[in-house]
Design an enzyme around this catalytic site. Structure first.
Site, PDB file in Angstrom:
ATOM      1  N   ASP A 218       0.879  -1.462  -0.250  1.00 44.02           N
ATOM      2  CA  ASP A 218       0.074   0.038   0.335  1.00 44.02           C
ATOM      3  C   ASP A 218       0.549   1.464   0.037  1.00 44.02           C
ATOM      4  OD1 ASP A 218      -2.926   0.571   0.683  1.00 44.02           O
ATOM      5  OD2 ASP A 218      -2.041   1.862   2.429  1.00 44.02           O
ATOM      6  N   GLU A 280       2.277  -0.035  -5.318  1.00 42.74           N
ATOM      7  CA  GLU A 280       1.109   0.275  -5.300  1.00 42.74           C
ATOM      8  C   GLU A 280       1.689   2.743  -5.213  1.00 42.74           C
ATOM      9  OE1 GLU A 280      -3.199   2.318  -3.652  1.00 42.74           O
ATOM     10  OE2 GLU A 280      -1.593   2.255  -2.461  1.00 42.74           O
TER      11      GLU A 280
HETATM   12  C1  NOJ Z   1      -4.228   3.318  -0.833  1.00 41.26           C
HETATM   13  C2  NOJ Z   1      -5.422   2.448  -0.618  1.00 41.26           C
HETATM   14  O1  NOJ Z   1      -6.158   1.397  -1.742  1.00 41.26           O
HETATM   15  C3  NOJ Z   1      -6.575   2.989  -0.116  1.00 41.26           C
HETATM   16  O2  NOJ Z   1      -7.961   2.213  -0.656  1.00 41.26           O
HETATM   17  C4  NOJ Z   1      -6.195   3.348   1.170  1.00 41.26           C
HETATM   18  O3  NOJ Z   1      -6.901   4.183   1.592  1.00 41.26           O
HETATM   19  C5  NOJ Z   1      -4.730   4.036   0.902  1.00 41.26           C
HETATM   20  N1  NOJ Z   1      -4.026   3.448   0.645  1.00 41.26           N
HETATM   21  C6  NOJ Z   1      -4.688   4.196   2.359  1.00 41.26           C
HETATM   22  O4  NOJ Z   1      -4.120   3.328   3.186  1.00 41.26           O
END
Ligand code: NOJ
Length: 566
Positions: A218, A280
């Site tokens: 993440d 990500e």
């Molecule tokens: C990316 C995640 O996909 C999202 O859902 C989340 O709110 C943020 N990162 C913070 O963790």
């Protein structure tokens, strides 16, 4: 089951070739809270996932990626983790998780889990200890605490803004602040602190020991902050991404973040097969993004270009070409994404007029400007065959295979996404793509989500039209289209990124189309026009057509055809 080993002894940090199962994989994203609810409490759970493994095998997916299931106050849907080595009782037990991994393995499905290293929950024991400790203490040094500006610390230390709106600094009440790049319930960890590194290596070892096959990281571009004194303001704090492609932004995509992933790759490569990892990073799409995907780092990175692209031939082609080029440079596989739990569903999004601001549109309940749902659905099916017709790793977000549209009908009082409040109602947020899935037409059973009829977000009545049960056995259903596409993909598209895409010449595609031919001899041809058809070459034998119309001599408007030469 893999055995946990200590980091630091790996001889090589490159993936051994036989471990590259992910390079051609179809990965299915499960948002556990909304997938299937076995105990009827209105929130999906791990037992629900176990109950759907046969469905996933039939869909043909190679792996599932589970969004967070850890104990969490759910201030941000589970991306606020209170304990990284446990299962939230709402979602099940560790025994059920073990069972899920074992059953998935029996069915040949890999399991990828979500790791959230940028921040913890404010209910994590580390953060509670930090708040209870004095400034300068080792407890506070695990997070980013800083004294405020002004005589009494009455101003935030910098102009940094939270991604969800408002300042990224929350006052502690004593002139000190803590940093939260997202909600205030998600305090950022301090990755300058070796203790944080050790803790996450331990967490990764724990889950590797549980037999998971990989990790989705993440906010992978956010961990390293520039905390040198004096802290710097960002030139334009409203930009939620790096402001220059050179690592100079104090919050985003800093060079130091790569040291973390080289450390992790050493750990991942100590397992046989080596663990998969994908970052990500919502950064502007350039070669810097692919540093995360280098084989001595995470190894793969999401490319959100198709997820963001308008329904436009040139935009699609440019996205694909760019991804292809950069993926090759990093020796990774390209990744293809049409949707996830953070963006409006593709089956609605592709109907939005070009140039429309999607956040305004979601917030206006889809009434302004209007979309044509039939056209959006056709385009989404065509886009699915673009994605699944491309070598590389393809990601399907749960419900996409049902053609499920975004739910715009949620009322303000029903919204759970912290974005709604933090952006002061200027953006409705992401709940519309997170509504529990419809498995059957039975409204009193939450459309087959469970038996009790409870659902943590209300489901609209029209969900019945998209239920899985209604699509079974329907030759022209979206579900059937996905099943066929994934099956054909296994035979005809599996080539990794080591080939050059052979784009079709204009005399085949005309002004409205694009496509490519794969080494297997399969050709993908998409027609972006809403009105005109494209004639198929005489030698073309249709393998699959996104409309399932039975047409064999043309590509209808808003349609993708897969064909081979006869
Ligand atoms: C990316 C995640 O996909 C999202 O859902 C989340 O709110 C943020 N990162 C913070 O963790």
């Amino acid at each position: 089951m893999s055995t946990a080993m200590s980091a630091g002894s790996a001889e090589s940090v490159a993936f051994p070739a036989q471990d590259d199962w992910w390079r051609d994989a179809v990965v299915y994203q499960i948002y556990p809270r909304s997938f299937a609810d076995a105990n009827g409490d209105g929130e999906g759970d791990i037992a629900g996932v176990i109950g759907k493994l046969d469905y996933l095998r039939e869909l043909g997916v190679d792996a599932i990626w589970l969004s967070p299931f850890y104990p969490s106050p759910l201030a941000d849907g589970g991306y606020d983790v209170a304990d990284y080595r446990a299962i939230d009782p709402r979602f099940g037990t560790m025994e059920q998780f073990d069972e899920l991994v074992a059953r998935a393995r029996e069915l040949g499905i890999k399991v990828v889990i979500d790791i959230v290293p940028n921040h913890t929950s404010d209910q994590h024991e580390w953060f509670r200890a930090a708040l209870a400790s004095a400034p300068g203490s080792p407890e506070r040094a695990r997070y980013v605490f800083h004294r405020g500006k002004g005589e009494h610390g009455e101003l935030p230390p910098t102009n940094w803004l939270s991604n969800f709106g408002g300042s990224a600094w929350e006052p502690c009440g004593d002139g000190w602040y803590y940093l939260h790049t997202f909600a205030k319930e998600q305090p950022d960890l301090n990755w300058d602190n070796p203790e944080v590194h050790e803790e996450f290596l331990g967490i990764l070892r724990f889950w590797c020991g549980k037999g998971v096959d990989g990790f989705r990281i993440d906010v992978s571009h956010g961990l390293a902050k520039d905390l040198r004194e004096p802290l710097r303001d960002r030139p334009d704090p409203t930009k939620q991404y790096p402001q220059a492609a050179d690592g100079s932004d104090p919050m985003w995509d800093r060079d130091a973040v790569h040291d973390i992933y080289r450390e992790w790759r050493e750990l991942f490569n100590q397992y046989k097969p080596a663990k998969y990892a994908i970052g990500e990073s919502w950064t502007p799409f350039n070669e810097r993004v692919f540093q995360y995907a280098k084989q001595d780092e995470l190894g793969a990175i999401f490319d959100f270009s198709l997820e963001k692209a308008d329904w436009d031939r040139d935009a699609y082609r440019a996205s694909i070409e760019r991804t292809w080029k950069y993926a090759k440079t990093a020796e990774t596989a390209p990744t293809w994404v049409l949707g996830n739990h953070d963006v409006p569903r593709i089956a609605s999004r592709l109907g939005v007029p070009t140039g429309t601001d999607i956040e305004t549109w979601v917030t206006s309940n889809g009434t302004n400007p209007p979309i044509d749902p039939a056209s959006a659905a056709r385009r989404a099916r065509a886009a699915a065959l673009v994605m699944l017709g491309l070598p590389g790793t393809a990601f399907i977000y749960q419900g996409e295979e049902l053609g499920l549209p975004e739910d715009f009908d949620l009322l303000p009082e029903e919204l759970q996404d912290p974005i709604w409040e933090r952006r002061k109602h200027a953006f409705k947020g992401r709940d519309g793509c997170r509504v529990p899935l419809p498995w059957t037409g039975e409204k009193d059973k939450a459309f087959g989500f469970n038996d009790s009829g409870r659902a943590w977000l209300p489901q609209p009545d029209w969900f019945a039209d998209y239920a899985e049960s209604g699509q079974e056995g329907q030759d022209d259903s979206t579900l059937n289209l996905y099943r066929q596409a994934v099956a054909i993909r296994k035979r005809m598209v599996k080539h990794g990124a080591d080939i050059d895409l052979e784009w079709l010449p204009d005399d085949v595609c005309g002004p409205d189309g694009f496509g490519w031919t794969l080494p297997s001899g399969m050709t993908v041809l998409t027609n972006f026009s809403s009105t005109r058809s494209i004639a198929l070459p005489e030698h073309a034998a249709v393998l699959l057509e996104s409309r399932c119309s039975g047409t064999v001599d043309r590509v209808l408007p808003e349609t993708t055809v897969w064909y081979r030469r006869v």
